[in-house]
Design a protein around this motif. Structure first.
Motif, mmCIF file in Angstrom:
data_model
loop_
_atom_site.group_PDB
_atom_site.id
_atom_site.type_symbol
_atom_site.label_atom_id
_atom_site.label_comp_id
_atom_site.label_asym_id
_atom_site.label_seq_id
_atom_site.Cartn_x
_atom_site.Cartn_y
_atom_site.Cartn_z
ATOM 1 N N PRO A 5 0.986 -1.204 -0.135
ATOM 2 C CA PRO A 5 -0.056 0.060 -0.151
ATOM 3 C C PRO A 5 0.875 1.395 0.051
ATOM 4 O O PRO A 5 0.565 2.331 -0.544
ATOM 5 C CB PRO A 5 -0.914 -0.120 1.372
ATOM 6 N N ASP A 6 1.833 1.369 0.647
ATOM 7 C CA ASP A 6 2.892 2.461 0.672
ATOM 8 C C ASP A 6 3.222 2.546 -0.676
ATOM 9 O O ASP A 6 3.516 3.827 -1.151
ATOM 10 C CB ASP A 6 3.998 2.248 1.567
ATOM 11 N N LEU A 7 3.727 1.895 -1.438
ATOM 12 C CA LEU A 7 4.223 2.046 -2.964
ATOM 13 C C LEU A 7 3.122 2.152 -3.665
ATOM 14 O O LEU A 7 3.353 3.233 -4.691
ATOM 15 C CB LEU A 7 4.739 0.577 -3.487
ATOM 16 N N VAL A 8 1.823 1.712 -3.532
ATOM 17 C CA VAL A 8 0.751 2.156 -4.389
ATOM 18 C C VAL A 8 0.467 3.787 -3.947
ATOM 19 O O VAL A 8 0.275 4.594 -5.200
ATOM 20 C CB VAL A 8 -0.360 1.650 -3.975
ATOM 21 N N MET A 75 -9.702 10.080 -7.160
ATOM 22 C CA MET A 75 -10.664 9.918 -5.760
ATOM 23 C C MET A 75 -10.084 9.130 -4.682
ATOM 24 O O MET A 75 -9.926 9.534 -3.620
ATOM 25 C CB MET A 75 -12.014 9.485 -6.199
ATOM 26 N N PHE A 76 -9.341 8.168 -5.240
ATOM 27 C CA PHE A 76 -8.528 7.363 -4.209
ATOM 28 C C PHE A 76 -7.413 8.016 -3.666
ATOM 29 O O PHE A 76 -7.288 8.167 -2.450
ATOM 30 C CB PHE A 76 -8.236 5.870 -5.017
ATOM 31 N N LEU A 77 -6.691 8.667 -4.499
ATOM 32 C CA LEU A 77 -5.455 9.177 -4.001
ATOM 33 C C LEU A 77 -5.788 10.308 -3.283
ATOM 34 O O LEU A 77 -5.297 10.593 -1.958
ATOM 35 C CB LEU A 77 -4.516 9.837 -5.132
ATOM 36 N N ASP A 78 -6.922 11.111 -3.525
ATOM 37 C CA ASP A 78 -7.428 12.099 -2.533
ATOM 38 C C ASP A 78 -7.996 11.657 -1.359
ATOM 39 O O ASP A 78 -7.621 12.513 -0.251
ATOM 40 C CB ASP A 78 -8.698 12.890 -2.980
ATOM 41 N N SER A 79 -8.258 10.302 -1.226
ATOM 42 C CA SER A 79 -8.619 9.868 0.349
ATOM 43 C C SER A 79 -7.402 9.660 1.047
ATOM 44 O O SER A 79 -7.630 9.375 2.375
ATOM 45 C CB SER A 79 -9.489 8.708 0.108
ATOM 46 N N ILE A 80 -6.351 9.253 0.405
ATOM 47 C CA ILE A 80 -4.937 8.870 1.252
ATOM 48 C C ILE A 80 -4.064 9.851 1.270
ATOM 49 O O ILE A 80 -2.657 9.546 1.529
ATOM 50 C CB ILE A 80 -4.575 7.405 0.686
ATOM 51 N N ARG A 81 -4.139 10.899 0.469
ATOM 52 C CA ARG A 81 -3.228 11.826 0.201
ATOM 53 C C ARG A 81 -2.511 12.394 1.480
ATOM 54 O O ARG A 81 -1.262 12.654 1.658
ATOM 55 C CB ARG A 81 -3.600 13.103 -0.495
ATOM 56 N N ASP A 82 -3.256 12.820 2.574
ATOM 57 C CA ASP A 82 -2.980 13.604 3.616
ATOM 58 C C ASP A 82 -2.065 12.534 4.339
ATOM 59 O O ASP A 82 -2.512 11.353 4.844
ATOM 60 C CB ASP A 82 -3.770 13.960 4.214
ATOM 61 N N VAL A 99 -5.351 -5.786 3.898
ATOM 62 C CA VAL A 99 -6.669 -5.218 3.642
ATOM 63 C C VAL A 99 -6.607 -4.693 2.026
ATOM 64 O O VAL A 99 -5.636 -4.380 1.461
ATOM 65 C CB VAL A 99 -7.170 -3.820 4.571
ATOM 66 N N SER A 100 -7.608 -4.599 1.364
ATOM 67 C CA SER A 100 -7.849 -4.183 0.175
ATOM 68 C C SER A 100 -7.592 -2.666 -0.268
ATOM 69 O O SER A 100 -7.836 -1.982 0.894
ATOM 70 C CB SER A 100 -9.326 -4.769 -0.476
ATOM 71 N N LEU A 101 -7.524 -2.289 -1.255
ATOM 72 C CA LEU A 101 -7.348 -0.960 -1.843
ATOM 73 C C LEU A 101 -8.615 -0.195 -1.195
ATOM 74 O O LEU A 101 -8.849 1.042 -0.697
ATOM 75 C CB LEU A 101 -6.871 -0.702 -3.086
ATOM 76 N N ASP A 102 -9.974 -0.896 -1.473
ATOM 77 C CA ASP A 102 -11.166 -0.358 -1.167
ATOM 78 C C ASP A 102 -11.121 0.022 0.485
ATOM 79 O O ASP A 102 -12.066 0.958 0.808
ATOM 80 C CB ASP A 102 -12.071 -1.353 -1.717
ATOM 81 N N ILE A 103 -11.009 -1.148 1.090
ATOM 82 C CA ILE A 103 -10.849 -0.784 2.493
ATOM 83 C C ILE A 103 -10.256 0.430 3.051
ATOM 84 O O ILE A 103 -10.675 1.270 3.751
ATOM 85 C CB ILE A 103 -10.456 -2.088 3.316
ATOM 86 N N LEU A 104 -8.839 0.524 2.362
ATOM 87 C CA LEU A 104 -8.187 1.649 2.778
ATOM 88 C C LEU A 104 -8.890 2.845 2.412
ATOM 89 O O LEU A 104 -8.625 3.904 3.265
ATOM 90 C CB LEU A 104 -6.708 1.538 2.234
#
Length: 119
Positions: A5-8, A75-82, A99-104
């Motif tokens: 996930p960190d690399l994603v 949209m995904f990046l905006d949810s994990i950007r901060d 956990v899946s990317l959807d869960i993250l």
């Protein structure tokens, strides 16, 4: 091979920063992985999975470049950007083997909504 996930997150941030119509190349995928302590193949694997998931638009499997983020990718990046939200998301999900990317995305979105008092 494992999806990190960190690399994603790091890859999505790099792709977003590309100038318009500049591709994210195979060498960039390798370098990002190595720079962050992963095997060079993890960069290509991550890029392939981003393409399969619809988060990026790219030439997989025909050629190994990524052209841009899709709307879903933004949209995904905006949810994990901060950084703070990402750190809290990882802490909350670290109790599980994976956990899946959807869960993250769901966890980080929930944290943002809590912070904004939207829940």
């Amino acid at each position: 091979m494992k999806l990190h996930p960190d690399l994603v997150r790091k890859m999505l941030l790099e792709i977003e920063d590309l100038p318009y119509q500049e591709d994210y190349t195979l060498s960039a995928m390798y370098l990002l992985a190595i720079k962050n302590g992963y095997d060079d193949k993890a960069g290509v694997y991550t890029a392939r999975k981003l393409s399969e998931s619809g988060l990026v638009k790219g030439g997989f499997p025909d050629y190994l470049v990524i052209e841009e983020l899709t709307f879903e990718g933004h949209m995904f990046l905006d949810s994990i950007r901060d950084e703070s939200i990402w750190a809290q998301t990882k802490t909350l999900t670290s109790k599980f083997a994976g956990v899946s990317l959807d869960i993250l995305k769901d966890v980080s979105t929930h944290l943002i909504k809590d912070y904004l008092k939207l829940n």
